[in-house]
Design an enzyme around this catalytic site. Structure first.
Site, short mmCIF file in Angstrom:
data_model
loop_
_atom_site.label_atom_id
_atom_site.label_comp_id
_atom_site.label_asym_id
_atom_site.label_seq_id
_atom_site.Cartn_x
_atom_site.Cartn_y
_atom_site.Cartn_z
N HIS A 1 0.84 -1.20 0.00
CA HIS A 1 0.00 0.00 0.00
C HIS A 1 0.87 1.25 0.00
CE1 HIS A 1 -3.23 -2.77 1.26
NE2 HIS A 1 -4.04 -1.86 0.76
N LYS B 1 -0.47 4.82 4.56
CA LYS B 1 -1.39 3.89 5.24
C LYS B 1 -0.97 3.69 6.69
CE LYS B 1 -3.87 -0.46 4.79
NZ LYS B 1 -5.17 0.17 5.05
P1 NAD Z 1 -6.92 9.67 4.30
O1 NAD Z 1 -5.83 9.85 5.31
O2 NAD Z 1 -6.74 10.23 2.94
O3 NAD Z 1 -8.28 10.28 4.89
C1 NAD Z 1 -8.64 10.12 6.25
C2 NAD Z 1 -9.86 10.97 6.57
O4 NAD Z 1 -10.13 10.81 7.96
C3 NAD Z 1 -9.64 12.47 6.32
O5 NAD Z 1 -10.85 13.03 5.83
C4 NAD Z 1 -9.34 13.01 7.72
O6 NAD Z 1 -9.71 14.38 7.89
C5 NAD Z 1 -10.21 12.10 8.57
N1 NAD Z 1 -9.70 12.03 9.94
C6 NAD Z 1 -8.48 11.59 10.33
N2 NAD Z 1 -8.38 11.68 11.69
C7 NAD Z 1 -9.55 12.18 12.13
C8 NAD Z 1 -10.06 12.51 13.41
N3 NAD Z 1 -9.34 12.32 14.51
N4 NAD Z 1 -11.32 13.00 13.50
C9 NAD Z 1 -12.08 13.17 12.39
N5 NAD Z 1 -11.65 12.89 11.14
C10 NAD Z 1 -10.40 12.40 11.02
O7 NAD Z 1 -7.18 8.08 4.24
P2 NAD Z 1 -7.88 7.25 3.07
O8 NAD Z 1 -6.83 6.76 2.14
O9 NAD Z 1 -9.04 8.02 2.53
O10 NAD Z 1 -8.39 5.97 3.89
C11 NAD Z 1 -9.35 6.11 4.92
C12 NAD Z 1 -9.70 4.73 5.50
O11 NAD Z 1 -10.33 3.94 4.50
C13 NAD Z 1 -8.49 3.92 5.98
O12 NAD Z 1 -8.84 3.22 7.16
C14 NAD Z 1 -8.25 2.93 4.84
O13 NAD Z 1 -7.62 1.73 5.25
C15 NAD Z 1 -9.69 2.67 4.42
N6 NAD Z 1 -9.87 2.16 3.07
C16 NAD Z 1 -10.80 1.20 2.92
C17 NAD Z 1 -11.11 0.73 1.67
C18 NAD Z 1 -12.22 -0.29 1.51
O14 NAD Z 1 -12.49 -0.73 0.38
N7 NAD Z 1 -12.90 -0.64 2.61
C19 NAD Z 1 -10.43 1.21 0.55
C20 NAD Z 1 -9.47 2.22 0.73
C21 NAD Z 1 -9.20 2.70 2.01
#
Ligand code: NAD
Length: 255
Positions: free
Chosen positions: A146, A150
């Site tokens: 990844h 991540k």
């Molecule tokens: P990212 O870091 O780009 O975004 C994270 C988001 O969470 C941002 O909007 C940030 O402002 C918010 N955030 C972080 N800490 C916070 C807090 N304390 N309070 C409120 N908001 C907060 O991450 P991403 O790449 O968008 O991934 C997000 C999640 O989705 C991860 O857990 C990742 O593993 C998961 N993910 C899942 C899938 C799936 O298919 N299920 C696919 C991709 C990513």
């Protein structure tokens, strides 16, 4: 038309979800929130996530789609339970207490949690179970790659695939990387988490023995595949009974 709320709207996945929702005619985004600083995303106004409970009451979405980090994700699921809004949870990396709180929310509203919303990963999971059943005694190793931002390791998808292996083979010893004098023991599965660049997500399950190697690999080519799957899940979840659902439930209905 399913009325949607999107959390983490400024994150990588939140943006993808908003961009994927805009052209669809089965979902309508009525609320997008993020923690400050707040900016417009894909033409949607983004509001402060601290106001989520009031905003859910005012906008009355059917389903909330969440890709954030565990602490706010659980908080959002609890706000959904309070407001009678279904929740699609794509966030990964929950600890046992957080998972229990998500389960508790599902007693009041439908909650669909999936570590991976790619249809290819659903197919990979079926292939993994079949291959592990067909090849008893073969060594199993799992490698995931990844992007370098991540947080959780191994990935939620890797843990799901390891659970699938164990469902077929019984409990294994998950060895996270190896170092030094470390000959492979029977029953162990090596788990390798690589973090580099902007790789969207790759998972490879390797089965080896009997002078042959079988490698099952899924590669996500863009985050759009996860966003599309999460929106399919949201449209499917709207109006369901309270309870705990998986992305497989959505795909079973498509089959
Ligand atoms: P990212 O870091 O780009 O975004 C994270 C988001 O969470 C941002 O909007 C940030 O402002 C918010 N955030 C972080 N800490 C916070 C807090 N304390 N309070 C409120 N908001 C907060 O991450 P991403 O790449 O968008 O991934 C997000 C999640 O989705 C991860 O857990 C990742 O593993 C998961 N993910 C899942 C899938 C799936 O298919 N299920 C696919 C991709 C990513």
């Amino acid at each position: 038309m399913t009325r949607l709320a999107v959390t983490g709207a400024g994150g990588h996945m939140g943006r993808e979800v908003l961009e994927a929702a805009a052209p669809r005619d089965d979902v309508d985004v009525v609320l997008a929130v993020n923690r400050p600083p707040i900016e417009e995303v894909a033409g949607y106004d983004v509001e402060d996530e601290a106001d989520l409970p009031d905003l859910l009451a005012a906008r009355d979405p059917d389903v909330l789609v969440d890709f954030t980090v565990p602490e706010p994700s659980v908080r959002y699921a609890e706000a959904c339970a309070e407001a009678g809004v279904a929740a699609v949870v794509g966030t990964t990396g929950f600890d046992a207490d957080e998972r229990a709180r998500l389960r508790a929310a599902s007693e009041s509203v439908p909650v669909l949690k999936a570590a991976n919303f790619a249809r290819g990963v659903a197919a990979l999971r079926r292939a993994v179970r079949e291959a592990v059943a067909a090849l008893p005694g073969y060594d199993v190793e799992l490698t995931e790659t990844h992007h370098n931002r991540k947080r959780d390791a191994p990935s939620g998808t890797a843990n799901t695939l390891l659970d699938d292996v164990e469902d077929v083979r019984g409990e294994t010893d998950r060895v996270h990387g190896r170092e030094g004098d470390h000959p492979r023991e029977d029953g162990e599965i090596g788990v390798h988490a690589r973090r580099a660049g902007d790789v969207t997500g790759e998972h490879e399950l390797l089965l080896a023995g009997n002078n042959e190697v079988l490698s099952l690999t899924h590669r996500a080519e863009s985050r759009g595949v996860f966003a599309a799957g999460s929106l399919d899940a949201a449209a499917w979840l709207a109006g369901r009974d309270a309870g705990w659902y998986d992305f497989g439930d959505v795909l079973d209905d498509d089959a």
